[in-house]
Design a protein around this motif. Structure first.
Motif, PDB file in Angstrom:
ATOM      1  N   VAL A  86     -13.661   8.067  -3.554  1.00  0.00           N
ATOM      2  CA  VAL A  86     -13.883   6.892  -4.407  1.00  0.00           C
ATOM      3  C   VAL A  86     -12.595   6.297  -4.981  1.00  0.00           C
ATOM      4  O   VAL A  86     -12.454   5.080  -5.057  1.00  0.00           O
ATOM      5  N   CYS A  87     -11.650   7.124  -5.355  1.00  0.00           N
ATOM      6  CA  CYS A  87     -10.487   6.669  -6.123  1.00  0.00           C
ATOM      7  C   CYS A  87      -9.239   6.400  -5.287  1.00  0.00           C
ATOM      8  O   CYS A  87      -8.412   5.555  -5.649  1.00  0.00           O
ATOM      9  N   ALA A  88      -9.083   7.140  -4.197  1.00  0.00           N
ATOM     10  CA  ALA A  88      -7.837   7.085  -3.435  1.00  0.00           C
ATOM     11  C   ALA A  88      -7.563   5.720  -2.809  1.00  0.00           C
ATOM     12  O   ALA A  88      -6.402   5.381  -2.581  1.00  0.00           O
ATOM     13  N   ASP A  89      -8.605   4.930  -2.538  1.00  0.00           N
ATOM     14  CA  ASP A  89      -8.366   3.606  -1.961  1.00  0.00           C
ATOM     15  C   ASP A  89      -7.423   2.782  -2.836  1.00  0.00           C
ATOM     16  O   ASP A  89      -6.608   2.020  -2.318  1.00  0.00           O
ATOM     17  N   CYS A  90      -7.523   2.928  -4.141  1.00  0.00           N
ATOM     18  CA  CYS A  90      -6.641   2.188  -5.053  1.00  0.00           C
ATOM     19  C   CYS A  90      -5.532   3.068  -5.625  1.00  0.00           C
ATOM     20  O   CYS A  90      -4.379   2.646  -5.709  1.00  0.00           O
ATOM     21  N   HIS A  91      -5.892   4.279  -6.067  1.00  0.00           N
ATOM     22  CA  HIS A  91      -4.926   5.139  -6.758  1.00  0.00           C
ATOM     23  C   HIS A  91      -4.106   6.006  -5.814  1.00  0.00           C
ATOM     24  O   HIS A  91      -3.230   6.745  -6.259  1.00  0.00           O
ATOM     25  N   GLY A  92      -4.354   5.916  -4.510  1.00  0.00           N
ATOM     26  CA  GLY A  92      -3.524   6.569  -3.515  1.00  0.00           C
ATOM     27  C   GLY A  92      -3.822   8.035  -3.300  1.00  0.00           C
ATOM     28  O   GLY A  92      -4.502   8.685  -4.100  1.00  0.00           O
ATOM     29  N   GLU A  93      -3.297   8.541  -2.203  1.00  0.00           N
ATOM     30  CA  GLU A  93      -3.420   9.959  -1.887  1.00  0.00           C
ATOM     31  C   GLU A  93      -2.742  10.774  -2.981  1.00  0.00           C
ATOM     32  O   GLU A  93      -1.628  10.445  -3.414  1.00  0.00           O
ATOM     33  N   ASN A  94      -3.422  11.791  -3.456  1.00  0.00           N
ATOM     34  CA  ASN A  94      -2.914  12.664  -4.524  1.00  0.00           C
ATOM     35  C   ASN A  94      -2.532  11.886  -5.787  1.00  0.00           C
ATOM     36  O   ASN A  94      -1.625  12.271  -6.512  1.00  0.00           O
ATOM     37  N   GLY A 153       0.517  -2.618  -4.812  1.00  0.00           N
ATOM     38  CA  GLY A 153      -0.369  -3.767  -4.718  1.00  0.00           C
ATOM     39  C   GLY A 153      -1.834  -3.447  -4.914  1.00  0.00           C
ATOM     40  O   GLY A 153      -2.664  -4.346  -4.909  1.00  0.00           O
ATOM     41  N   MET A 154      -2.169  -2.179  -5.067  1.00  0.00           N
ATOM     42  CA  MET A 154      -3.574  -1.771  -5.150  1.00  0.00           C
ATOM     43  C   MET A 154      -3.933  -1.159  -6.501  1.00  0.00           C
ATOM     44  O   MET A 154      -4.879  -1.591  -7.142  1.00  0.00           O
ATOM     45  N   GLY A 155      -3.209  -0.103  -6.913  1.00  0.00           N
ATOM     46  CA  GLY A 155      -3.542   0.579  -8.154  1.00  0.00           C
ATOM     47  C   GLY A 155      -2.434   1.517  -8.584  1.00  0.00           C
ATOM     48  O   GLY A 155      -1.615   1.946  -7.765  1.00  0.00           O
ATOM     49  N   SER A 173       0.797  -1.234   0.000  1.00  0.00           N
ATOM     50  CA  SER A 173       0.000   0.000   0.000  1.00  0.00           C
ATOM     51  C   SER A 173       0.828   1.281   0.000  1.00  0.00           C
ATOM     52  O   SER A 173       0.261   2.370   0.076  1.00  0.00           O
ATOM     53  N   ALA A 174       2.151   1.197  -0.081  1.00  0.00           N
ATOM     54  CA  ALA A 174       2.992   2.391  -0.110  1.00  0.00           C
ATOM     55  C   ALA A 174       2.741   3.181  -1.391  1.00  0.00           C
ATOM     56  O   ALA A 174       2.411   2.601  -2.433  1.00  0.00           O
ATOM     57  N   PRO A 175       2.893   4.504  -1.348  1.00  0.00           N
ATOM     58  CA  PRO A 175       2.778   5.297  -2.577  1.00  0.00           C
ATOM     59  C   PRO A 175       3.822   4.835  -3.594  1.00  0.00           C
ATOM     60  O   PRO A 175       4.935   4.465  -3.222  1.00  0.00           O
ATOM     61  N   TRP A 212      -0.460  -1.955 -16.579  1.00  0.00           N
ATOM     62  CA  TRP A 212       0.059  -2.352 -15.274  1.00  0.00           C
ATOM     63  C   TRP A 212      -0.447  -3.753 -14.944  1.00  0.00           C
ATOM     64  O   TRP A 212      -1.382  -4.231 -15.550  1.00  0.00           O
ATOM     65  N   ASP A 213       0.132  -4.347 -13.921  1.00  0.00           N
ATOM     66  CA  ASP A 213      -0.316  -5.684 -13.531  1.00  0.00           C
ATOM     67  C   ASP A 213      -1.097  -5.670 -12.210  1.00  0.00           C
ATOM     68  O   ASP A 213      -1.008  -6.589 -11.412  1.00  0.00           O
TER      69      ASP A 213
END
Length: 146
Positions: free
Chosen positions: A66-74, A80-82, A40-42, A113-114
């Motif tokens: 909605v998006c930050a859970d996968c695409h991260g803060e900012n 491992g997420m997005g 989950s690290a940036p 991406w994978d």
């Protein structure tokens, strides 16, 4: 003749060893670089713009919800997420603004991406996606992605 063959073989072995070391250290391969990060690290450092437009401020609220859970803060991505959206892959000339709307409506089959495919996102209006896109574009510009 044998001396030249021995030199060529040694050079080939050295080149193969260098290739192996470069690839096992990560090189430019984003997948290899991600494997050494905490879960989950940036995935990238994002420079914030000095100020966001009114549309982008509203878009940030929707992005965070909605998006930050996968695409991260900012939009920095999450290991491992997005993927990070502040990345040259998502520059306007490659993924236009309509691509964001289509991704939210229809989901996206994994192709750059994978992380796996992105499912369609529920509960976002076209206006929400316009704000999110504006937010991401302003982040991209602040990071030299035009």
């Amino acid at each position: 003749m044998n001396k030249n063959l021995a030199i060529a073989a040694a050079a080939a072995v050295l080149a193969a060893a260098a290739f192996f070391v470069y690839n096992s250290a990560g090189g430019n391969d984003a997948t290899a670089q991600r494997s050494v990060l905490e879960p989950s690290a940036p995935l990238t450092a994002v420079q914030l713009p000095p100020e966001l437009s009114e549309t982008a401020v509203i878009g940030k609220l929707a992005f965070d919800a909605v998006c930050a859970d996968c695409h991260g803060e900012n939009a920095a991505g999450r290991n491992g997420m997005g993927p990070p959206l502040v990345h040259k892959i998502y520059e306007p000339s490659h993924h236009g603004d309509d691509a964001f709307l289509l991704a939210v409506r229809n989901g996206v089959r994994a192709h750059h991406w994978d992380f796996g495919s992105m499912p369609a996102q529920q509960g976002l209006t076209d206006g929400d996606v316009k704000g999110i896109t504006q937010y991401v574009r302003e982040l991209q510009r602040a990071n030299g992605i035009n």
